[in-house]
Write a protein that holds these residues in place. Sequence first.
Motif, PDB file in Angstrom:
ATOM      1  N   GLU A 117       0.805  -1.232   0.000  1.00 46.31           N
ATOM      2  CA  GLU A 117       0.000   0.000   0.000  1.00 46.31           C
ATOM      3  C   GLU A 117       0.838   1.282   0.000  1.00 46.31           C
ATOM      4  O   GLU A 117       0.357   2.347   0.344  1.00 46.31           O
ATOM      5  N   LYS A 118       2.114   1.136  -0.373  1.00 43.55           N
ATOM      6  CA  LYS A 118       2.971   2.325  -0.499  1.00 43.55           C
ATOM      7  C   LYS A 118       3.471   2.402  -1.947  1.00 43.55           C
ATOM      8  O   LYS A 118       3.306   1.455  -2.711  1.00 43.55           O
ATOM      9  N   GLU A 119       4.093   3.527  -2.325  1.00 48.68           N
ATOM     10  CA  GLU A 119       4.540   3.702  -3.715  1.00 48.68           C
ATOM     11  C   GLU A 119       5.968   4.230  -3.755  1.00 48.68           C
ATOM     12  O   GLU A 119       6.333   5.128  -2.983  1.00 48.68           O
ATOM     13  N   ALA A 120       6.757   3.643  -4.653  1.00 48.65           N
ATOM     14  CA  ALA A 120       8.114   4.147  -4.903  1.00 48.65           C
ATOM     15  C   ALA A 120       8.062   5.044  -6.133  1.00 48.65           C
ATOM     16  O   ALA A 120       7.537   4.637  -7.173  1.00 48.65           O
ATOM     17  N   GLY A 121       8.578   6.258  -6.003  1.00 48.47           N
ATOM     18  CA  GLY A 121       8.567   7.187  -7.139  1.00 48.47           C
ATOM     19  C   GLY A 121       9.968   7.692  -7.460  1.00 48.47           C
ATOM     20  O   GLY A 121      10.730   8.058  -6.558  1.00 48.47           O
ATOM     21  N   ILE A 122      10.303   7.685  -8.759  1.00 49.50           N
ATOM     22  CA  ILE A 122      11.578   8.265  -9.216  1.00 49.50           C
ATOM     23  C   ILE A 122      11.216   9.412 -10.150  1.00 49.50           C
ATOM     24  O   ILE A 122      10.467   9.214 -11.109  1.00 49.50           O
ATOM     25  N   PHE A 123      11.705  10.609  -9.855  1.00 52.21           N
ATOM     26  CA  PHE A 123      11.421  11.777 -10.695  1.00 52.21           C
ATOM     27  C   PHE A 123      12.729  12.257 -11.314  1.00 52.21           C
ATOM     28  O   PHE A 123      13.748  12.306 -10.621  1.00 52.21           O
ATOM     29  N   LEU A 124      12.689  12.630 -12.594  1.00 48.56           N
ATOM     30  CA  LEU A 124      13.919  13.039 -13.279  1.00 48.56           C
ATOM     31  C   LEU A 124      13.676  14.299 -14.106  1.00 48.56           C
ATOM     32  O   LEU A 124      12.726  14.364 -14.885  1.00 48.56           O
ATOM     33  N   ILE A 125      14.556  15.292 -13.927  1.00 48.39           N
ATOM     34  CA  ILE A 125      14.559  16.497 -14.773  1.00 48.39           C
ATOM     35  C   ILE A 125      15.861  16.489 -15.566  1.00 48.39           C
ATOM     36  O   ILE A 125      16.944  16.492 -14.967  1.00 48.39           O
ATOM     37  N   PRO A 126      15.812  16.469 -16.913  1.00 49.88           N
ATOM     38  CA  PRO A 126      17.064  16.565 -17.686  1.00 49.88           C
ATOM     39  C   PRO A 126      17.645  17.981 -17.576  1.00 49.88           C
ATOM     40  O   PRO A 126      16.898  18.958 -17.628  1.00 49.88           O
ATOM     41  N   LEU A 127      18.963  18.062 -17.396  1.00 46.41           N
ATOM     42  CA  LEU A 127      19.642  19.351 -17.212  1.00 46.41           C
ATOM     43  C   LEU A 127      20.903  19.412 -18.068  1.00 46.41           C
ATOM     44  O   LEU A 127      21.471  18.372 -18.400  1.00 46.41           O
TER      45      LEU A 127
END
Length: 489
Positions: A365-375
């Motif tokens: 009932e939990k979530e793993a999130g990966i967020f990426l901004i290209p720079l």
Amino acid sequence: MNKTISIIGSGFSSLSAACYLAKAGNDVTVFEKNETIGGRARQFKKKGFTFDIGPTWYWMPDVFERFFSDFNKQPSDYYTLEKLNPAYSVYFGKEDYITIEDTLDKILKAFEVEEKGSSKKLKIFIEQAKSNYNIAIKDLVYNPGVSPLELITPKTITKLNQFFSTIKKDVRKEFKNERLVKILEFPVLFLGAKPSNTPSFYNFMNYADFGIGTFHPKKGMYQVILALEALAKELGVKIKTNAPVEKILVNDDGKATGIISNKTIYNADIVLSGADYHHSETLLDKPYRQYSELYWNKKTFAPSSLLFYIGFDKKLKNVNHHTLFFDVDFEIHAEAIYDTPKWPENPLFYASFPSLTDNSCAPNEKEAGIFLIPLAPGLKDTTTLRETYFNKIITRFENLTSQKVKKHIIFKESFCVNDFVKDYNSYKGNAYGMANTLMQTAFLRPKMKSKKVKNLFFTGQLTVPGPGVPPSLISGKLVADLIKKHHSN
């Protein structure tokens, strides 16, 4: 061959090369500076959550199959692959997104809904991309980038004009709908260059996307690294971690004779570096370096990234395993990466939620999130900037997906330019190596064999074939073949 070979780094290309060279009868040792192997493809675990630190997309499964088949193995001997459906979704506004499903027929229908008549054009476009894929992936990329003649084969003669047009021109000639254009231009970002600078021939990435599809190795991409490690060890490769290399040793005859790691000399007949190419050359005394600082500075590097690894205390909605956020101007963000390098005002970003597919990635009932901004590589990187940009994207994320998530964050860890430099000795903190522009394609990339030092070789995403996981596997094979050729008894 029976040579002693020291390999610097343990990313995909180094482990691939180690397997091929050990199979050929050599005594191979891999030296990795970090605690764990995998280079950029390491893993991060915290509070029951598991994240891939680096690559999260598994494309071109045929390249992985071809690699393992060279050792009479198959990927399923080591890990379980699942085809994602949907492959990914792309947001253009609040609750406004296009979903890319798992077959070309479904994708054709999605295009037709978006723009009447576009499915016919897409079918023709993907057929051409498939033809390029078959030439590139089955033939062309398995060349070591030694000579321009490698590009000229009976099959490529008919395609030469595609090296002088660009993805952007080709896509926009056929498709007028801005949203469909963005989806077709997106895979090029994996090659590390703008669509306007990437030769048309590279549209084979669109076939990888729509024609073959997107996969997920159960328990994450790190399973592929563990598979390479297991295979390498079966073949007799020795792997040393916490073993940074301080120097590549060269004798008076200009021949590499070994390395120094943790102040200890390791003699070797051949030295191969899969570490960052620019960094690898700094391990040599100046007269032995092939490329000047000016050379590196003039090159177009693929982006760096600001990444966040987040544990959420609830399941998220309105997102897929891979979700792209293209609700802002792509061109303006691309300019901030390639033309006038700076932090983008309104960045595009990408998010991955592996726990939607794979319950091993997060507690129940939990979530793993990966967020990426290209720079752009080489930007100033501070805690304040990271926090500012996190707030920008998480506020947009909440709005676009119509849900509150900020209060549901258990923890977040970030990774950016400074970390790429510290952990991987990455030139200017780049994340993906050197861009595949026309002037940096094939034989125009840094060479696998040193021109100044005998028995010194290089592999990885700064040399051929280029950025990405499948090309890195191929790079390992190419350099191993080159070494065998130069040292055949």
